[in-house]
Each structure stands twice: as C-alpha cells, then as structure tokens.
Motif scaffolding. Structure first.
Motif, mmCIF file in Angstrom:
data_model
loop_
_atom_site.group_PDB
_atom_site.id
_atom_site.type_symbol
_atom_site.label_atom_id
_atom_site.label_comp_id
_atom_site.label_asym_id
_atom_site.label_seq_id
_atom_site.Cartn_x
_atom_site.Cartn_y
_atom_site.Cartn_z
ATOM 1 N N ALA A 155 0.683 -1.297 -0.245
ATOM 2 C CA ALA A 155 0.030 0.096 -0.023
ATOM 3 C C ALA A 155 0.740 1.216 0.009
ATOM 4 O O ALA A 155 0.713 2.197 -0.632
ATOM 5 N N VAL A 156 2.122 1.213 0.903
ATOM 6 C CA VAL A 156 2.918 2.176 0.916
ATOM 7 C C VAL A 156 3.437 2.575 -0.491
ATOM 8 O O VAL A 156 3.922 3.753 -0.801
ATOM 9 N N LYS A 194 2.684 1.521 -3.368
ATOM 10 C CA LYS A 194 1.680 1.980 -4.580
ATOM 11 C C LYS A 194 1.603 3.558 -4.445
ATOM 12 O O LYS A 194 1.691 4.050 -5.389
ATOM 13 N N GLU A 195 1.595 4.122 -3.379
ATOM 14 C CA GLU A 195 1.493 5.623 -3.273
ATOM 15 C C GLU A 195 2.912 6.393 -3.320
ATOM 16 O O GLU A 195 3.043 7.366 -3.791
ATOM 17 N N LYS A 214 3.287 10.764 4.960
ATOM 18 C CA LYS A 214 2.549 10.002 4.148
ATOM 19 C C LYS A 214 2.226 8.811 4.508
ATOM 20 O O LYS A 214 0.951 8.277 4.360
ATOM 21 N N SER A 215 3.088 7.898 5.102
ATOM 22 C CA SER A 215 3.007 6.543 5.265
ATOM 23 C C SER A 215 1.969 6.435 6.162
ATOM 24 O O SER A 215 0.951 5.437 6.452
ATOM 25 N N ASP A 250 -0.682 8.513 6.974
ATOM 26 C CA ASP A 250 -2.099 8.618 6.315
ATOM 27 C C ASP A 250 -2.477 7.388 5.379
ATOM 28 O O ASP A 250 -3.691 7.107 5.388
ATOM 29 N N ILE A 251 -1.575 6.649 4.977
ATOM 30 C CA ILE A 251 -1.992 5.476 4.256
ATOM 31 C C ILE A 251 -2.384 4.337 4.919
ATOM 32 O O ILE A 251 -3.067 3.568 4.842
ATOM 33 N N HIS A 276 -5.927 1.429 7.524
ATOM 34 C CA HIS A 276 -5.887 0.144 6.619
ATOM 35 C C HIS A 276 -6.763 -0.777 7.140
ATOM 36 O O HIS A 276 -6.542 -1.064 8.560
#
Length: 399
Positions: free
Chosen positions: A132-133, A135-136, A191-192, A194-195, A199
């Motif tokens: 997920a990290v 990908k962003e 940012k991680s 927020d990701i 989850h």
C-alpha cells in the motif's frame, strides 16, 4: 574439528532489582550453560569498536571476524544482499521498519513511537501494508522491497548517506526531533501514516488488541558493501542460520551458505529446535566446518522492556538450542569447539543497545577445563580474561 558460534542477540544486560539484582543471564535457569561453563573458558569481549554505534550490524560483523572499521558501510546494504537486491554503486539502502506510532489526533511530529516492531507483525501482513505504501510513494528515485516481519528496505537512487535514528532508540519519545533532516524521507514517513492508519489490516489488529503497523520509519542508511569471502579468509567452509535479514546479508556477502529454517521468525516463539537440528546437520551430514546460529529473541525482549520474556528467551536458548547442538556433536564423536555469546547488551532499563563488553563462553570438546565460573556478566568479568578487539574472537575460536 567442527566450530559453532551460538549467538543470543542482545542477551547481556545489567542487574535488575526485580531479579534480586541479578542480570537475566544470571537469573535464568540454564543447566546446559551452567554445566559447560565449568568446562570452558569464560571471559569478556568488546564487540563494538571505539567510536562506532552499538548495533547488531557492527557487533555481528565483529563476532564473525570482520572488523567493522574496515568492512561496515551501513546496516541496510547488508539486508539488501539478503533479499537479493542488486545495488548500484550510487545507490543508498535504507532500513524501512513498519512501526507503531501513537494513534491520536496530534500532528505526525507530535506523535510518540510506541513499538519498533508493530507487535512483531507477520511478514504476510507487513507485505500487504508495504505494498500500500509502495503504490503511493514509490517512484524512479525510491524503491521499496519486502523483508521479514517489520524489517523492510528502501533503495534510494543516487541517494545521500544521511544520519537517521533507529526507532528502538526512541521508544516512548515524541518523534519530531528524531525525524530525518532530509525532506523527502521525512515526507514519505508522514504520508505513510495517512496511508496505513485506517488500513483494514490495522483496523483488524486493533480489534484484536494488537498494535497497528501505522507508519514506516527510515534508518540505517549505507552504500553497497564489500565483504571478503569467509572461506578465503578463514579456510573454513561456513554456514549461517538466522531469521534476520541482516545476518543473512552478512552471510551472502561473505559467500557463506544461508540455511532457511521453517518457522524461524526472530520472535520469542521461533523454531529453536529447527535451528539446532539444522546446525548439527550442516556440520555432521553436509561436511561444513563452521556454523553461526543467531537467535534474535533476547534482543527483541530487551527492546520490549520485558524482564520475564527476556529470561524466558535465554532459557529457551539454553534448553532448545545449546543443549541439542552440544549433545548431537558430543554423541557424534567429532571434535568440536563451541562459542556462546551475545553480540551486544540490550539492557531492560534502557530498551536499546549499549556498548559494554559482553560475556563469552568457549568450550572445546578435546580440552575440557576445570573451572568454577558460571556463564554470566559478573563471572566473565571476574575471570580476568578480556578480548579488546571483538573481530579477533573468531581467531580465538579457530586456534
């Protein structure tokens, strides 16, 4: 002659009031170490060179015979070797832990780091979160790679070797002052959160009372390593048994055999018996001269600040690794020398690594001594034997 190092990571400690002012190593019920210490040389060895930080990277390099001042280029590049990342000379590898920071309404900088291992998260769950990290955040400059449990890797193209703080050094502290000075790294960490914070895996973990794996944490930056072949250096055919990518990476760099043991996961409940059997097999059935058996659990329990679990980890090491390895080698009739030691202390009172000398025990099946020392920090110091340069202790084993 067969040679074995059994290393209890972070096993050394300081006296603890709750244990009657004994260390966990003194307090633990360790009948095999108690027996062997009377037949062995017991002393202290200083594994951390002056001026270097007390990490498992520098310390294990020392124990396996590589002077960190000559060979150390950073922790993460060694882990990159383990997971098969082909680094360019201009790459910088960075350890990418998945950690737990406080889940509150405060800004990222005001959050507190709660758990450096996100509750010893499984590799399977961590891989989903890292994807997920990735990908962003992944781009041409930063690439993410899955490692083991909470320990992962980021490779920075044409990067900078920048000073980064290990998460286990700031447990319970507000993270703002410990974040990277480098803006891109800091922003990716922010940012991680927020990701990952909401989850589904972390929602499920929290429902089960587990720590959420809600942030990445960068540390341990370094450049491509160059480690001499272990066999060329020592004229011994060597193998490594560990659940930890760092140790596997050292072995890959040194062109040693890396043995994967099913169920070996670096936790308190790792497959101790599997490691012991693999060690005996590689020496007695595969014709190897040397095996390094690394057990991570005492270090993890030190970071967690759990006296009871650290004592338990030491008892497991004694009963489920040292005893069966000793008995199988002894019963085989093969002459052998076995070195037992930690890489560094991880005292419960500070929950991180320190640089004090560590106790070692060297047993020789062909030259059993008659001593009164037990294997612990106090008796090792009282013995008067001290090896100042840790990277020379392997020469002492091979004498």
């Amino acid at each position: 002659m067969k040679y074995i190092i059994i290393l209890g990571d972070g096993m050394a400690d300081r006296p603890i009031e709750a244990l009657g002012n004994k260390t966990p190593l003194e307090y633990a019920d360790t009948p095999t170490m108690d027996k062997l210490s009377k037949l062995s040389e017991v002393g202290l060895v200083h594994t951390i060179p002056e001026g270097m930080k007390p990490g498992s990277d520098t310390a294990n390099l020392s124990v396996i015979g590589y002077d960190p001042k000559k060979y150390y280029t950073g922790r993460s590049p060694l882990e990159a070797l383990s997971i098969g990342v082909d680094m360019k000379d201009t790459d910088v590898a960075i350890r990418c832990n998945i950690v737990t920071v406080s889940y509150d309404d405060k800004s990222y900088e005001e959050k507190t780091i709660i758990d450096h291992s996100a509750g010893e998260i499984s590799t399977e769950d961590a891989a989903v979160l890292l994807e997920a990290v990735k990908k962003e955040l992944e781009d041409d400059m930063f690439k993410y790679y899955v490692g083991t449990s909470y320990r992962h890797l980021t490779v920075w193209d044409k990067g900078q070797v920048t000073e980064l703080t290990p998460p286990h050094d700031v447990l319970g502290q507000v993270i703002g002052q410990h974040l990277p000075a480098q803006q891109q790294l800091r922003e990716m960490m922010k940012k991680s959160y927020d990701i990952l914070a909401n989850h589904p895996i972390n929602k499920a973990r929290m429902e089960k009372g587990l720590n959420p794996a809600n942030s990445i944490w960068f540390w341990g930056a370094g450049t491509k390593p160059c480690v001499t072949s272990f066999e060329e250096k020592n004229h011994k055919k060597g193998a490594m048994i560990s659940a930890v990518d760092l140790l596997k990476g050292i072995a890959v760099g040194a062109k040693m055999k890396v043995i994967e043991v099913e169920g070996a996961d670096g936790t308190l409940h790792t497959n101790y018996e599997g490691k012991a059997q693999a060690a005996a097999d590689v020496l007695l059935k595969e014709g190897y001269d040397f095996v390094y058996v690394h057990v991570e659990a005492p270090d993890e329990m030190g970071h967690q600040g759990s006296v009871e679990r650290k004592v338990q980890a030491i008892q497991y090491l004694d009963e489920r690794v040292i005893k069966p390895v000793y008995e199988q080698l002894k019963n085989s009739g093969e002459p052998f020398r076995m070195l037992v030691l930690p890489d560094h202390p991880t005292p419960i009172c500070v929950r991180t690594h320190t640089s004090e000398p560590v106790p070692y025990m060297l047993y020789d099946s062909m030259n059993e001594l008659d001593k009164t020392y037990n294997y612990n920090e106090k008796d090792a110091k009282d013995s008067g034997i001290y090896i100042a340069e840790g990277h020379t202790i392997i020469n002492h084993l091979f004498e």
